[in-house]
Design a protein around this motif. Structure first.
Motif, PDB file in Angstrom:
ATOM      1  N   ALA A  26      -4.137  -1.673   2.065  1.00 42.36           N
ATOM      2  CA  ALA A  26      -3.209  -1.122   1.392  1.00 42.36           C
ATOM      3  C   ALA A  26      -4.043   0.290   0.563  1.00 42.36           C
ATOM      4  O   ALA A  26      -3.219   1.079   0.251  1.00 42.36           O
ATOM      5  CB  ALA A  26      -3.058  -2.101   0.151  1.00 42.36           C
ATOM      6  N   THR A  27      -5.215   0.213   0.461  1.00 47.39           N
ATOM      7  CA  THR A  27      -5.616   1.345  -0.224  1.00 47.39           C
ATOM      8  C   THR A  27      -5.633   2.680   0.634  1.00 47.39           C
ATOM      9  O   THR A  27      -5.371   3.436  -0.018  1.00 47.39           O
ATOM     10  CB  THR A  27      -7.157   1.116  -0.562  1.00 47.39           C
ATOM     11  N   ALA A  53      -5.664   0.259  -4.777  1.00 48.43           N
ATOM     12  CA  ALA A  53      -4.730   1.150  -4.017  1.00 48.43           C
ATOM     13  C   ALA A  53      -4.169   2.137  -4.990  1.00 48.43           C
ATOM     14  O   ALA A  53      -4.293   3.650  -4.457  1.00 48.43           O
ATOM     15  CB  ALA A  53      -3.327   0.224  -3.546  1.00 48.43           C
ATOM     16  N   GLY A  78       0.862  -1.258   0.006  1.00 46.32           N
ATOM     17  CA  GLY A  78      -0.022  -0.026   0.027  1.00 46.32           C
ATOM     18  C   GLY A  78       0.844   1.402  -0.032  1.00 46.32           C
ATOM     19  O   GLY A  78       0.715   2.114  -0.501  1.00 46.32           O
TER      20      GLY A  78
END
Length: 716
Positions: free
Chosen positions: A404-405, A372, A239
């Motif tokens: 992660a995003t 992400a 991320g």
């Protein structure tokens, strides 16, 4: 038995009905767009006539046909843009500008020119997606309906947003993500009035997608094990890296747009120039051409080698930057998804080369990286999470996807002030809000901010007497109240001053009996609307026919301080402990004027010193313009001397006339643990009549106590 509907309910039913129609129209437009892209791609690049799915260009053979077709497409789009400039670029900034600056009005021609130009650009090899054009197309349909019919600008915005969400839902089969993306990019609000039409439009458009393109997911999700805490650190690192990639993606686009703006070539020829560049890249890396859905499937399946992934990532990025920067027509979602997926697969491949024993797959990292990178570059992380989930329909991906995003979005927000959708608007001086927050004017009642202690006049008072009070600056307006407590009028500065009125005439002869008032339980938005409609600055607050307070424009403006107070730091439980260890001690602000140096105030200060010998005081003397500065300074010096006799340190200043503003200014320079407000007794104090303690409570998140002392030679 007849059922009656309120006006708001009837408007809601109208919006729902129109949204249903718009959803069907936008769904049809999405079907035509996808099929037209497939037709033009087949005819122009493959020499085939096909009214079906968009052909894959991964295996396109290198030939002079590609640059010739690409340049021809660029010239056609340039000719179209000469008459319809909005088709340039991906179109979402223009849709946002229509909402923010043009009361959600989009030219009707956009509904035809934008999808047609995008179909030509993508069909001739352009490295674009269809989502930007279809969002603008659906939005144009909704806006057109809102311009044909008699609706408010706010309702037209809802119709525009409904069309935009419907178009995207019909194209990708992701209705929930489409709804969220439009809320974040175009609607800038979330209420039942806006949500219901949006859901209706996207539901119908989603049904159109199922009927036209099938019910399966757009991409084939890899079979992978995402669960478990052991893998989350790797996805967290992914991320953070995706945030950096998103910054490069956005900055690269901004740089390409700047470069094309500086090129000394007529605007008409720039799309052709960009087409020539991306065609040259496509000859070397065919996978960089077109929408790239098939390439995304290959990346997710892990079918591409690391060198191929790197080539696709770089080639797609450069081709997209140059093509979009040149001013042609195309979208952003599919290219950024491909870049994100390629980087995710490359990231996982490198990790496996370094540590072959890791239980990870390229496809899993590619899925997560898609959301992400796109969520960070567009600053729509929530919509991106849901979008990739809807496209893959793999619930196991949610945990690493969310982690992660949001980390990618955090990195992007630190390193870039503008997203790929807002940079163009920022250059035009248009500020785009990025937060969906409740409007305090809707949620705050008049009773919460009104002044309960109101100076009133009688209908029998003379014009001259009231005019003199206004001239002295006591008030700008006085409610006129009869002997029974009923408000029978409102007399303002404008009513009396500057007019040739007999001074001995009673107010009842010159004041209108048409009282513009507000209920105490009404919202501040209602009060502000009534003030705007009647060009008033003061509203008597009436309950059961009796005057219970008065609400002014200044009261409404000050209500915003409640929102600001939510952003101020609280002391926390540790603060008192740490303050006891602080050799400097706590700071207390003392605010007063004529009542300074009084016995009650000094008794209060002595108690504070006894409780905390390390306490410090800062004395503020509010002084209005034209006030006696010499006298104020003398009172300040005397008060500081009395505090010094208590054995503690003190500083002071002559501050702003408004005591609340003076307190806020003092707190801005240095925090304080408490505020002591010294006033004259209730019968003499102007601060108490104007409800200053309540204002302090609303605008300052510091405990405030009030001390009364006997009056001096003038009111405070």
């Amino acid at each position: 038995m007849s059922i009656g509907f309120s006006s708001s309910t009837r408007r809601m039913l109208l919006l729902v009905g129109l949204a249903a129609v718009i959803g069907g129209l936008a769904g049809g437009a999405a079907y035509l767009l996808v099929r037209t892209i497939g037709l033009i791609t087949g005819v122009a690049l493959l020499g085939e006539w096909s009214w079906g799915e968009i052909p894959a260009l991964s295996e396109l053979e290198a030939s002079p046909r590609l640059p010739l077709v690409a340049v021809t497409g660029g010239l056609i789009i340039a000719a179209m843009a000469h008459y319809t400039p909005i088709i340039r670029g991906h179109g979402i900034p223009e849709a946002m500008e229509a909402v923010l600056r043009n009361q959600s009005r989009i030219a009707p021609s956009t509904a035809v020119s934008k999808p047609l130009s995008a179909a030509i650009a993508i069909g001739t090899g352009g490295p674009f997606g269809a989502e930007g054009p279809i969002i603008v197309t659906g939005g144009a349909i909704g806006s057109l309906v809102g311009q044909i019919l008699r609706v408010t600008p706010s309702e037209r915005k809802i119709l525009l947003a409904s069309g935009a969400a419907a178009g995207m839902a019909a194209t990708f089969g992701a209705p929930l993500a489409s709804l969220l993306l439009v809320i974040e990019l175009l609607l800038f609000e979330l209420s039942m009035r806006s949500l219901i039409p949006l859901v209706v439009a996207t539901s119908i458009a989603g049904g159109v997608h199922s009927a036209a393109f099938g019910t399966g997911p757009l991409f084939s999700a890899p079979s992978a094990d995402y669960a478990g805490l052991s893998a989350l650190p790797l996805y967290a690192v992914l991320g953070l890296a995706c945030g950096l990639v998103a910054v490069i993606v956005a900055k690269g686009l901004f740089a390409a747009e700047r470069a094309f703006r500086s090129v000394r070539v007529p605007v008409f020829w720039k799309p052709a120039l960009g087409s020539l560049v991306f065609a040259a890249i496509g000859l070397a890396v065919p996978r960089s051409l077109g929408v790239g859905y098939d390439v995304i499937d290959d990346v997710l399946a892990g079918d591409l080698a690391l060198a191929t992934l790197a080539a696709v990532l770089v080639a797609k990025a450069v081709a997209w930057w140059v093509a979009l920067g040149s001013g042609t027509s195309g979208g952003t979602l599919a290219p950024v998804l491909l870049m994100g997926a390629s980087f995710g697969g490359l990231f996982a491949g490198v990790l496996l080369e370094i540590a072959p024993g890791l239980d990870i797959t390229q496809g899993a990292f590619a899925v997560v990286a898609m959301a992400a990178v796109f969520g960070a570059a567009t600053r729509t992380p929530l919509a991106s999470i849901v979008f990739v989930f809807e496209l893959t329909r793999d619930f196991d991906v949610m945990l690493p996807l969310m982690l992660a995003t949001v980390l990618a979005a955090l990195v992007f927000s630190v390193l870039s002030s503008e997203s790929i959708y807002t940079e163009k608007l920022s250059r035009r001086g248009i500020r785009v809000g990025g937060e969906l927050v409740a409007d305090s004017l809707r949620t705050t009642a008049v009773v919460d901010v009104m002044n309960r202690v109101v100076d009133t006049v009688s209908p029998n008072d003379s014009v001259g007497e009231v005019a003199d009070r206004i001239t002295r600056g006591d008030r700008g307006a006085f409610p006129v109240v009869d002997d029974e407590g009923h408000c029978v009028g409102l007399v303002t500065r404008h009513d009396l001053l500057g007019r040739d009125l007999p001074r001995d005439a009673p107010l009842s002869d010159v004041v209108s009996s048409d009282v513009i008032s507000i209920d105490p339980e009404a919202s501040l938005l209602d009060a502000l609307q009534r003030m705007s409609e009647e060009d008033a600055t003061h509203l008597p607050v009436i309950e059961n026919g009796k005057l219970v307070g008065i609400c002014t424009r200044a009261d409404i403006v000050r209500s915003r301080s409640d929102e600001l107070a939510l952003e101020r730091l609280d002391e926390g439980w540790l603060a008192p402990v740490l303050q006891r260890r602080d050799r400097i001690g706590r700071r207390i602000i003392v605010v007063g004027n004529q009542s300074l140096c009084g016995r009650a105030l000094m008794a209060e200060l002595a108690e504070r010193v006894a409780a905390d010998p390390q306490v410090r005081f800062h004395v503020v003397v509010p002084l209005s313009s034209g006030g006696d500065l010499t006298a104020a300074r003398a009172r300040l010096e005397r008060q500081l001397g009395l505090i010094a006799e208590l054995g503690v340190s003190a500083t002071g200043e002559v501050g702003e006339a408004d005591p609340v503003a003076a307190i806020e200014a003092a707190l801005t320079r240095e925090p304080a643990a408490a505020v002591i407000l010294s006033t004259l007794p209730p019968g003499s104090s102007r601060w108490l009549r104007s409800n200053v303690p309540s204002g302090v409570g609303r605008r300052v998140s510091v405990p405030c106590s009030v001390v009364h002392d006997e009056p001096g030679d003038a009111p405070d």
